[in-house]
Design a protein around this motif. Structure first.
Motif, PDB file in Angstrom:
ATOM      1  N   THR A  15     110.169 108.116 -15.655  1.00  0.00           N
ATOM      2  CA  THR A  15     110.873 107.051 -13.680  1.00  0.00           C
ATOM      3  C   THR A  15     112.440 108.412 -13.972  1.00  0.00           C
ATOM      4  OG1 THR A  15     110.358 105.532 -14.330  1.00  0.00           O
ATOM      5  CG2 THR A  15     111.913 106.294 -12.511  1.00  0.00           C
TER       6      THR A  15
ATOM      7  N   GLU B 279     111.796  93.856   1.376  1.00  0.00           N
ATOM      8  CA  GLU B 279     110.801  94.158   0.651  1.00  0.00           C
ATOM      9  C   GLU B 279     109.715  94.945   0.111  1.00  0.00           C
ATOM     10  OE1 GLU B 279     108.429  89.867  -1.792  1.00  0.00           O
ATOM     11  OE2 GLU B 279     108.084  90.460   0.581  1.00  0.00           O
ATOM     12  N   GLY B 280     109.636  95.649   0.837  1.00  0.00           N
ATOM     13  CA  GLY B 280     108.993  96.809   0.787  1.00  0.00           C
ATOM     14  C   GLY B 280     109.070  97.827  -0.084  1.00  0.00           C
ATOM     15  N   TRP B 281     110.935  98.233   0.560  1.00  0.00           N
ATOM     16  CA  TRP B 281     111.582  98.970  -0.408  1.00  0.00           C
ATOM     17  C   TRP B 281     111.942  98.689  -1.296  1.00  0.00           C
ATOM     18  CZ3 TRP B 281     115.279 100.800   3.517  1.00  0.00           C
ATOM     19  CH2 TRP B 281     115.561 101.638   4.845  1.00  0.00           C
ATOM     20  N   ASP B 282     112.148  97.910  -2.001  1.00  0.00           N
ATOM     21  CA  ASP B 282     112.189  97.648  -3.363  1.00  0.00           C
ATOM     22  C   ASP B 282     111.649  97.364  -3.814  1.00  0.00           C
ATOM     23  OD1 ASP B 282     114.221  95.771  -4.843  1.00  0.00           O
ATOM     24  OD2 ASP B 282     113.081  94.161  -5.004  1.00  0.00           O
ATOM     25  N   ILE B 283     109.575  96.844  -3.713  1.00  0.00           N
ATOM     26  CA  ILE B 283     108.820  96.801  -4.683  1.00  0.00           C
ATOM     27  C   ILE B 283     108.470  98.631  -4.854  1.00  0.00           C
ATOM     28  CG2 ILE B 283     105.962  96.970  -3.751  1.00  0.00           C
ATOM     29  CD1 ILE B 283     107.008  94.206  -2.889  1.00  0.00           C
ATOM     30  N   THR B 284     108.898  99.687  -3.682  1.00  0.00           N
ATOM     31  CA  THR B 284     108.785 100.627  -4.486  1.00  0.00           C
ATOM     32  C   THR B 284     109.502 101.467  -4.995  1.00  0.00           C
ATOM     33  OG1 THR B 284     110.080 101.753  -2.510  1.00  0.00           O
ATOM     34  CG2 THR B 284     107.776 101.398  -1.708  1.00  0.00           C
ATOM     35  N   VAL B 285     110.766 100.015  -5.474  1.00  0.00           N
ATOM     36  CA  VAL B 285     112.012 100.637  -6.320  1.00  0.00           C
ATOM     37  C   VAL B 285     111.153 100.231  -8.217  1.00  0.00           C
ATOM     38  CG1 VAL B 285     113.284 102.715  -5.415  1.00  0.00           C
ATOM     39  CG2 VAL B 285     113.605  99.785  -5.607  1.00  0.00           C
ATOM     40  N   ASP B 286     110.313  99.590  -7.911  1.00  0.00           N
ATOM     41  CA  ASP B 286     109.843  98.043  -9.096  1.00  0.00           C
ATOM     42  C   ASP B 286     111.309  97.024  -9.385  1.00  0.00           C
ATOM     43  OD1 ASP B 286     107.886  99.786 -10.107  1.00  0.00           O
ATOM     44  OD2 ASP B 286     108.667 100.904 -11.244  1.00  0.00           O
ATOM     45  N   HIS B 287     111.607  97.225  -7.707  1.00  0.00           N
ATOM     46  CA  HIS B 287     112.715  95.763  -7.872  1.00  0.00           C
ATOM     47  C   HIS B 287     114.092  95.581  -8.479  1.00  0.00           C
ATOM     48  CE1 HIS B 287     109.006  93.250  -6.334  1.00  0.00           C
ATOM     49  NE2 HIS B 287     108.311  93.941  -7.005  1.00  0.00           N
TER      50      HIS B 287
END
Length: 156
Positions: A139, A18-26
């Motif tokens: 981005t 989930e943290g990885w997904d958050i770092t790329v705005d999901h």
């Protein structure tokens, strides 16, 4: 997802930190959910995000995916624990592929291109005397490259 669906897979599992997904705005989860629209509603599986209250083994037994998209290190131990053999029992796509032996299908994240582009952008900003945090953030996206592998045999 498009390659997976084209290969004939319908119950597509997605395992992501989930943290990885958050770092790329999901974007990982959003792309997965968007591409699921091509599948019958009964075949659409909710993403499995780590950490999760439900153990991955229980999620796999409950949802019965015919293919899993994720990072190998997130799923390999659980596949072994359940006696699941890739590709005999289910397909697998490593979305952070670094094994280019042909054993595993997946997406190469093109880290060298990300670094090259970052330097190019920074050099351009310095040449234009642009310093500090921009008023309007931007981005830059570097697309991953598909890599065929034996872990995703064609089902069609």
């Amino acid at each position: 997802m498009q390659k997976v669906i084209a290969a004939g897979y319908r119950r597509v599992g997605f395992v992501m930190d989930e943290g990885w997904d958050i770092t790329v705005d999901h974007l990982y989860q959003a792309g997965f959910l968007w591409e699921q629209q091509a599948l019958a509603p009964a075949d659409r599986l909710a993403p499995y995000l780590i950490p999760n209250k439900e153990p991955l083994a229980d999620w796999l037994r409950r949802t019965k995916p015919d293919v899993v998209l994720g990072k190998a290190s997130f799923v390999n131990d659980t596949f072994k624990e359940l006696g699941l053999r890739v590709p005999k029992d289910l397909g697998f796509v490593d979305i952070f592929l670094d094994d280019l032996s042909g054993k595993t299908a997946g997406v190469i994240q093109n880290h060298k291109e990300v670094g090259r582009l970052a330097i190019e952008l920074l050099a351009g900003q310095l040449q234009q005397n642009k310093y500090g945090i921009p008023t309007i953030p931007t981005t830059t996206y570097v697309e991953g490259s598909w890599f065929d592998g034996r872990s995703l045999p064609n089902k069609t």
